[in-house]
Design a protein around this motif. Sequence first.
Motif, mmCIF file in Angstrom:
data_model
loop_
_atom_site.group_PDB
_atom_site.id
_atom_site.type_symbol
_atom_site.label_atom_id
_atom_site.label_comp_id
_atom_site.label_asym_id
_atom_site.label_seq_id
_atom_site.Cartn_x
_atom_site.Cartn_y
_atom_site.Cartn_z
ATOM 1 N N PHE A 82 0.837 -1.208 0.000
ATOM 2 C CA PHE A 82 0.000 0.000 0.000
ATOM 3 C C PHE A 82 0.870 1.256 0.000
ATOM 4 N N ARG A 83 1.856 1.302 0.878
ATOM 5 C CA ARG A 83 2.696 2.499 0.973
ATOM 6 C C ARG A 83 3.658 2.624 -0.206
ATOM 7 N N LEU A 84 4.160 1.494 -0.683
ATOM 8 C CA LEU A 84 5.071 1.550 -1.822
ATOM 9 C C LEU A 84 4.371 2.149 -3.033
ATOM 10 N N PHE A 85 3.149 1.673 -3.309
ATOM 11 C CA PHE A 85 2.368 2.214 -4.430
ATOM 12 C C PHE A 85 1.966 3.666 -4.175
ATOM 13 N N LEU A 86 1.489 3.958 -2.955
ATOM 14 C CA LEU A 86 0.997 5.296 -2.652
ATOM 15 C C LEU A 86 2.119 6.330 -2.709
ATOM 16 N N LEU A 87 3.249 6.020 -2.072
ATOM 17 C CA LEU A 87 4.345 6.984 -2.013
ATOM 18 C C LEU A 87 4.979 7.199 -3.380
ATOM 19 N N THR A 88 5.003 6.157 -4.204
ATOM 20 C CA THR A 88 5.520 6.325 -5.563
ATOM 21 C C THR A 88 4.539 7.115 -6.408
ATOM 22 N N GLY A 89 3.245 6.816 -6.251
ATOM 23 C CA GLY A 89 2.223 7.491 -7.045
ATOM 24 C C GLY A 89 2.051 8.943 -6.693
ATOM 25 N N VAL A 90 2.131 9.275 -5.387
ATOM 26 C CA VAL A 90 1.888 10.660 -4.977
ATOM 27 C C VAL A 90 2.993 11.589 -5.467
ATOM 28 N N GLY A 91 4.157 11.016 -5.806
ATOM 29 C CA GLY A 91 5.224 11.825 -6.360
ATOM 30 C C GLY A 91 5.028 12.153 -7.828
ATOM 31 N N LEU A 92 4.082 11.466 -8.472
ATOM 32 C CA LEU A 92 3.837 11.667 -9.901
ATOM 33 C C LEU A 92 2.530 12.403 -10.187
ATOM 34 N N THR A 93 1.593 12.346 -9.245
ATOM 35 C CA THR A 93 0.301 13.000 -9.449
ATOM 36 C C THR A 93 0.106 14.071 -8.383
ATOM 37 N N SER A 94 -1.041 14.703 -8.351
ATOM 38 C CA SER A 94 -1.294 15.717 -7.331
ATOM 39 C C SER A 94 -1.748 15.057 -6.038
ATOM 40 N N THR A 95 -1.478 15.727 -4.918
ATOM 41 C CA THR A 95 -1.873 15.195 -3.619
ATOM 42 C C THR A 95 -3.389 15.096 -3.504
ATOM 43 N N VAL A 96 -4.091 16.065 -4.087
ATOM 44 C CA VAL A 96 -5.552 16.051 -4.051
ATOM 45 C C VAL A 96 -6.090 14.803 -4.723
ATOM 46 N N GLU A 97 -5.621 14.529 -5.942
ATOM 47 C CA GLU A 97 -6.110 13.370 -6.678
ATOM 48 C C GLU A 97 -5.734 12.067 -5.984
ATOM 49 N N ALA A 98 -4.518 11.998 -5.446
ATOM 50 C CA ALA A 98 -4.087 10.792 -4.744
ATOM 51 C C ALA A 98 -4.997 10.510 -3.559
ATOM 52 N N GLY A 99 -5.324 11.555 -2.800
ATOM 53 C CA GLY A 99 -6.196 11.369 -1.654
ATOM 54 C C GLY A 99 -7.589 10.914 -2.046
ATOM 55 N N ILE A 100 -8.134 11.516 -3.096
ATOM 56 C CA ILE A 100 -9.473 11.142 -3.540
ATOM 57 C C ILE A 100 -9.497 9.705 -4.044
ATOM 58 N N LEU A 101 -8.478 9.326 -4.799
ATOM 59 C CA LEU A 101 -8.455 7.992 -5.400
ATOM 60 C C LEU A 101 -8.314 6.876 -4.369
ATOM 61 N N THR A 102 -7.777 7.200 -3.185
ATOM 62 C CA THR A 102 -7.726 6.174 -2.134
ATOM 63 C C THR A 102 -9.126 5.791 -1.676
ATOM 64 N N GLY A 103 -10.103 6.653 -1.986
ATOM 65 C CA GLY A 103 -11.487 6.361 -1.618
ATOM 66 C C GLY A 103 -12.148 5.300 -2.466
ATOM 67 N N THR A 104 -11.433 4.763 -3.467
ATOM 68 C CA THR A 104 -12.000 3.701 -4.298
ATOM 69 C C THR A 104 -11.876 2.322 -3.643
ATOM 70 N N THR A 105 -11.262 2.261 -2.469
ATOM 71 C CA THR A 105 -11.048 0.972 -1.804
ATOM 72 C C THR A 105 -12.329 0.158 -1.616
ATOM 73 N N PRO A 106 -13.446 0.739 -1.111
ATOM 74 C CA PRO A 106 -14.659 -0.082 -0.961
ATOM 75 C C PRO A 106 -15.162 -0.667 -2.273
ATOM 76 N N ALA A 107 -15.081 0.117 -3.364
ATOM 77 C CA ALA A 107 -15.542 -0.388 -4.666
ATOM 78 C C ALA A 107 -14.676 -1.538 -5.138
ATOM 79 N N ILE A 108 -13.347 -1.397 -5.003
ATOM 80 C CA ILE A 108 -12.446 -2.473 -5.409
ATOM 81 C C ILE A 108 -12.649 -3.697 -4.525
#
Length: 308
Positions: A82-108
Amino acid sequence: MKNISGKIYLMLGFSLAGTSVVTGSVLTESLNGRVITPISLGIMLICLFPFYGVRSIRTAARLKKRDLAVFTLQAGFGIVLFRLFLLTGVGLTSTVEAGILTGTTPAITSILAFLVLKETCHSWTVSGIASSVLGIILIQNSPQNLAVFSISHAAGNLLVLCAAASESTFNIISRKYREEGNDTELRLVPPMIQMYLVSLIAFLLSLIPGFYKMPVALLSDIGWKEWLALGWYGLVVTALAFIFFFEGVRRTDAYTTAAFSGMIPLTSMLLSLFFLKEPIGLNQWAGGGFIILSMLLIGRQSQKRRQL
């Protein structure tokens, strides 16, 4: 009263977890994502060892091999990947989008439950998944993204979705283990000890990618802000948030947990707005709203299932 306290625990736990995106954004400016996890976990384990270290080791010695295997899977998917993907991803996208996209967990999680656990997928769940997909589309096609679109930006969003999928896999593993009736020993483990054991295993697992060609010299160059963020990431985002989460789950139903998980993207979005001064466009607000709506719809399905 028990249900109210459970909701308070969940709100606190998910709110603290939501700070991980902003904290990760600050840390990735100076450190590699592979380094952040073992260092932050190491700080937490050292600080809490006088309180839980010896008790955790004694508890681990009494657990069955299958119980320890479950802890290992929880640590691997719920923390390391979780952290490896998140920390790598947040360096490439915006913090706002990264935070919102973590909310897809229940759907997945719902999709994996249908595919892996063969659970029935009802109308509320389908609506929730559709709402989550619509939210992702709105975020990816926001005016800010179109203006600065790049393959790396899209890859960052994909990595954050992989982080959400890792968290969902953690949920599925835990659910399947409970259904098989093999968690008798785990129910006797206090949340603080479970948190410490899972974090200890995650620390050992994170050493593999963390110290492979790790630029150790960078640690001597970082300032007090980075060390404070590392301490927060370990002691608050990991330890305190996990304890609140475990306490909340024990007192509430699955639909309540799904609903309160909306605090993660909401907290992350607000912190990005007020502290990082990142702009939030209309599409991002709308996308975040649809993702939070998806959690409520999926939580509604869990409530209906419990009432039957």
